[in-house]
Scaffold this motif. Structure first.
Motif, short mmCIF file in Angstrom:
data_model
loop_
_atom_site.label_atom_id
_atom_site.label_comp_id
_atom_site.label_asym_id
_atom_site.label_seq_id
_atom_site.Cartn_x
_atom_site.Cartn_y
_atom_site.Cartn_z
N SER A 95 -16.16 -33.53 -5.85
CA SER A 95 -16.32 -34.66 -6.73
C SER A 95 -15.62 -36.01 -6.30
O SER A 95 -15.40 -36.81 -7.30
N PHE A 96 -15.73 -35.95 -5.14
CA PHE A 96 -14.99 -37.21 -4.63
C PHE A 96 -15.85 -38.42 -4.37
O PHE A 96 -17.09 -38.15 -4.08
N SER A 97 -15.48 -39.44 -4.97
CA SER A 97 -16.37 -40.76 -4.75
C SER A 97 -15.63 -41.83 -4.08
O SER A 97 -14.42 -42.47 -4.26
N SER A 98 -16.24 -42.27 -2.93
CA SER A 98 -15.60 -43.30 -2.32
C SER A 98 -15.63 -44.65 -2.83
O SER A 98 -14.67 -45.36 -2.58
N GLN A 99 -16.68 -44.86 -3.86
CA GLN A 99 -16.64 -46.27 -4.67
C GLN A 99 -15.57 -46.42 -5.57
O GLN A 99 -15.34 -47.52 -5.81
N LYS A 100 -14.79 -45.10 -5.98
CA LYS A 100 -13.69 -45.57 -6.71
C LYS A 100 -12.59 -46.18 -5.95
O LYS A 100 -11.71 -46.97 -6.45
N TYR A 101 -12.40 -46.11 -4.66
CA TYR A 101 -11.33 -46.49 -3.90
C TYR A 101 -11.55 -47.71 -2.96
O TYR A 101 -10.71 -48.28 -2.25
N LYS A 103 -12.08 -50.74 -3.99
CA LYS A 103 -11.20 -51.95 -4.68
C LYS A 103 -9.76 -51.84 -3.79
O LYS A 103 -8.96 -52.80 -3.55
#
Length: 108
Positions: A95-101, A103
């Protein structure tokens, strides 16, 4: 008469029998190199020690497969075959999302 008493040491003999020969050691100062006692295991499971010309610890004599039953023969032959390695692949739910990091990676 004194002749037999003078040469009596020449007529002495040892009483050697099979029992004395079986419990003594090798009476040679120099002999072919023999390694430590080696255990020989017979197919029926019995064992005994011997002196062997190569450095071995144990020698197992082969079993005659023609004397075994069909089930035992098949079981022994299966044990000789190499074991197949079982590979287990686990499916992990990611469930890892690179968009989350993203910023955190922005330069200031």
């Amino acid at each position: 008469m004194s002749l037999p008493r003078i040469f009596s040491f020449l007529t002495q003999s040892r009483s050697i029998s099979s029992t004395t020969a079986g419990i003594t050691k090798i009476h040679r100062g120099v002999y072919a190199r023999m390694y430590n006692p080696t255990v020989v295991v017979l197919p029926d499971g019995s064992s005994f020690n011997i002196r062997y010309h190569e450095p071995r610890e144990i020698i197992r004599l082969p079993l005659d497969l023609s004397t075994l039953s069909e089930e035992e023969r098949k079981m022994r032959l299966d044990r000789r075959k190499p074991k197949k390695k079982i590979r287990v692949y686990d499916e992990l739910e990611d469930s890892f999302s690179s968009q989350k990091y993203l910023k955190m990676l922005k330069k200031k």
